[in-house]
Write a protein that holds these residues in place. Sequence first.
Motif, PDB file in Angstrom:
ATOM      1  N   PRO A 120      -5.978   5.244   7.521  1.00  0.00           N
ATOM      2  CA  PRO A 120      -7.644   4.697   7.344  1.00  0.00           C
ATOM      3  C   PRO A 120      -7.453   3.171   7.361  1.00  0.00           C
ATOM      4  CG  PRO A 120      -6.958   6.411   5.641  1.00  0.00           C
ATOM      5  CD  PRO A 120      -5.910   6.171   6.217  1.00  0.00           C
ATOM      6  N   GLN A 121      -6.533   2.313   6.771  1.00  0.00           N
ATOM      7  CA  GLN A 121      -6.636   0.863   6.858  1.00  0.00           C
ATOM      8  C   GLN A 121      -6.118   0.820   8.055  1.00  0.00           C
ATOM      9  OE1 GLN A 121      -5.066  -1.103   3.188  1.00  0.00           O
ATOM     10  NE2 GLN A 121      -4.622   1.114   2.621  1.00  0.00           N
ATOM     11  N   MET A 124       2.770  10.155  -4.029  1.00  0.00           N
ATOM     12  CA  MET A 124       2.348  10.793  -2.549  1.00  0.00           C
ATOM     13  C   MET A 124       3.396  11.116  -1.786  1.00  0.00           C
ATOM     14  SD  MET A 124      -1.331   8.644  -2.762  1.00  0.00           S
ATOM     15  CE  MET A 124      -2.041   9.389  -1.284  1.00  0.00           C
ATOM     16  N   PRO A 125       3.343  11.908  -1.206  1.00  0.00           N
ATOM     17  CA  PRO A 125       4.463  12.408  -0.103  1.00  0.00           C
ATOM     18  C   PRO A 125       4.220  11.371   0.945  1.00  0.00           C
ATOM     19  CG  PRO A 125       3.222  14.515  -0.674  1.00  0.00           C
ATOM     20  CD  PRO A 125       2.799  13.445  -1.471  1.00  0.00           C
ATOM     21  N   PRO A 126       5.289  11.137   1.903  1.00  0.00           N
ATOM     22  CA  PRO A 126       5.010  10.228   3.228  1.00  0.00           C
ATOM     23  C   PRO A 126       3.720  10.744   4.136  1.00  0.00           C
ATOM     24  CG  PRO A 126       7.406  10.732   2.821  1.00  0.00           C
ATOM     25  CD  PRO A 126       6.541  11.631   1.755  1.00  0.00           C
ATOM     26  N   GLN A 143       0.628  -1.274  -0.064  1.00  0.00           N
ATOM     27  CA  GLN A 143      -0.048  -0.090  -0.143  1.00  0.00           C
ATOM     28  C   GLN A 143       0.846   1.024  -0.049  1.00  0.00           C
ATOM     29  OE1 GLN A 143      -3.354   0.241   0.235  1.00  0.00           O
ATOM     30  NE2 GLN A 143      -3.413  -1.887  -0.852  1.00  0.00           N
ATOM     31  N   ALA A 197       1.281   3.792  -3.111  1.00  0.00           N
ATOM     32  CA  ALA A 197       1.141   5.509  -2.870  1.00  0.00           C
ATOM     33  C   ALA A 197       2.208   6.190  -3.219  1.00  0.00           C
ATOM     34  CB  ALA A 197       0.728   5.723  -1.304  1.00  0.00           C
ATOM     35  N   THR A 198       3.453   5.650  -2.854  1.00  0.00           N
ATOM     36  CA  THR A 198       4.676   6.402  -3.320  1.00  0.00           C
ATOM     37  C   THR A 198       4.820   6.411  -4.770  1.00  0.00           C
ATOM     38  OG1 THR A 198       5.677   5.406  -1.137  1.00  0.00           O
ATOM     39  CG2 THR A 198       7.139   6.465  -2.857  1.00  0.00           C
ATOM     40  N   ARG A 229      -3.701   9.426   4.256  1.00  0.00           N
ATOM     41  CA  ARG A 229      -4.854   8.942   3.141  1.00  0.00           C
ATOM     42  C   ARG A 229      -4.965   7.689   3.107  1.00  0.00           C
ATOM     43  NH1 ARG A 229      -8.763  11.720   2.061  1.00  0.00           N
ATOM     44  NH2 ARG A 229      -9.086  10.728   0.282  1.00  0.00           N
ATOM     45  N   VAL A 230      -3.784   6.863   3.205  1.00  0.00           N
ATOM     46  CA  VAL A 230      -3.632   5.606   2.640  1.00  0.00           C
ATOM     47  C   VAL A 230      -3.349   4.535   3.883  1.00  0.00           C
ATOM     48  CG1 VAL A 230      -2.440   3.887   1.232  1.00  0.00           C
ATOM     49  CG2 VAL A 230      -2.936   6.009   0.451  1.00  0.00           C
ATOM     50  N   MET A 277       1.314  12.472   3.356  1.00  0.00           N
ATOM     51  CA  MET A 277      -0.105  12.391   2.791  1.00  0.00           C
ATOM     52  C   MET A 277      -0.371  10.683   2.679  1.00  0.00           C
ATOM     53  SD  MET A 277      -1.047  13.154  -1.342  1.00  0.00           S
ATOM     54  CE  MET A 277      -0.836  15.019  -1.147  1.00  0.00           C
TER      55      MET A 277
END
Lengths: 318, 254
Positions: free
Chosen positions: A206-207, A194-196, A185, A189-190, A202-203, A198
Amino acid sequence: MASQQSTDLKAVTSGYKVQPLRHPSRWVGAIVVLLLTLIAVNSMVTNPRFEWDVVAKYLFSTSILNGILNTINLTITSMVIGTVFGVLLAICRLSPNPIMSGAVGAYVWIFRATPTLVQLLFWYNLGALYPELGIGIPGGEMFFSMSANDVISPWTAALLGLSLHQAAYTAEIVRAGIVSVDSGQREAATALGMPPLMTLRRVILPQAMRAIIPPMGNEVISMMKTTSLVSIIAVPDLLNSAQTIYARTYQTIPLLIVATFWYLVLTAALTVLQGMLERRFGRGNTRTPSSSSSLIKWIQTRAGRNSTLTAVRTERKR
Amino acid sequence: MSTPLVRVAGVRKAFGHNEVLKGIDFTVESGQVVCLIGPSGSGKSTMLRCINHLETIDGGELTVDGAHVGYELRGNVLHEIKESEACRRRTEIGMVFQQFNLFPHMTVMENLIEAPTRVKKEKRSVAKARAMDLLRRVGLENKAEAYPRQLSGGQQQRVAIARALAMEPKLMLFDEPTSALDPELVGEVIQVMNDLARSGMTMIVVTHEMEFARAAADVVVFMADGWIVERGTPDELLNNPQNERTKAFLARVL
């Protein structure tokens, strides 16, 4: 697909009477439990020393209701501070900087390894250790200072003790939650740029929530009960209010029953809330707990010959 | 002659004492499709992950679009780039993983617009419109509101391809995109990849699907033990391999 499955079931049972498996030992167990319950209820009703009239008199008295409000207030405030601080600690714990993660490790160790009651007493008596609290140059001049006994009221001591202690537990729960999220995951995202932070917000978080919410729910409930410790440093919470009354009237048991009753009510409310939160954060996960309770299902399957199949069918459909 | 989009020269990478890339050289021109094949443990996936800086190389030179991956050349010194710059560069490279790695707590549509709206600060409506276009392209326009878990593996991988494309990358990396799929679902993913190759996308694909390599690749590179053993057009390499190791590998997979 579901309809096909139910027609399959019909085909299997067509023309035959279905005899569900009997469980006589379950009936024996149920009868024993019911008997024991009856005995307990009977003694509660017949033993005059429960003094139910006194319980009724104080159940909604002003000082008890004030105590409840203080308990709720203390639970929420120290939980909020403890959670926010705990999440920050968890993030620092996972930092690549060894000094940062080491310091958090030490914090968690100290605050988890000492009893909450001892910490509460420590904060309450901070004035003996540092009579003056203020802002200034270390070892130099003070710009501003106050007497520690003015700053650390029983309420602040309670808040500090409870929330710092909670932060240590929260940090561990959140860290475990973050680690439980599949590393793919973070990579995905990376790879999307997506910066660390974020990615975390966001990822990952939530999980991680799915692993964090159930133990945090337990922490809230446990915190609500732990707040009763603050009665020892003269914070007028629910237990302290009950104590204040029975110190005057000597009706110890009825007032402890009053306190017990309200703790039960608060815990029940929190449990319902916990279940709602767990469903909310189970989004995208097909294995969310179903809404009907096991008791209802059990009764449904007992109710009649055909309903066994109905219950099975609805379960399959879900 | 224009500079290649990707230039790999003498690239080395070790995990501890285990050297997985021992000096890799190849180039990818804009619009080319390059397939990396080889036995597992040969370093194909690591090579791919180095290209979008999920791993850092230990030696050699690796440039994408003329820029050193992970560094900025100023004078004669390679300066390590900041996280923000690394993120900006990654937005130009799409990556598709073996395990799909869709975000399970977001719907298909949310998966597709997450990075465009948050990283590139695109308007939601613009991102959504392009996401719908992409879902149509991969044949999943009716699955926009579904959660990844409700989709088959093949559908999930098609969404993952659409998610990578939503950032409008100039290079797409595929890390064994069909290896985690049931055999009957491989075809639908390969078809999407074939379409993408025909549309002119530059692609580097680590794969065991020789049929895809044959149909879509411009160059096939065979790697083993951290080295490039042999390379050539699909026809040269797959039909007429020269090296013994290539022959042995192809005999097993074809």
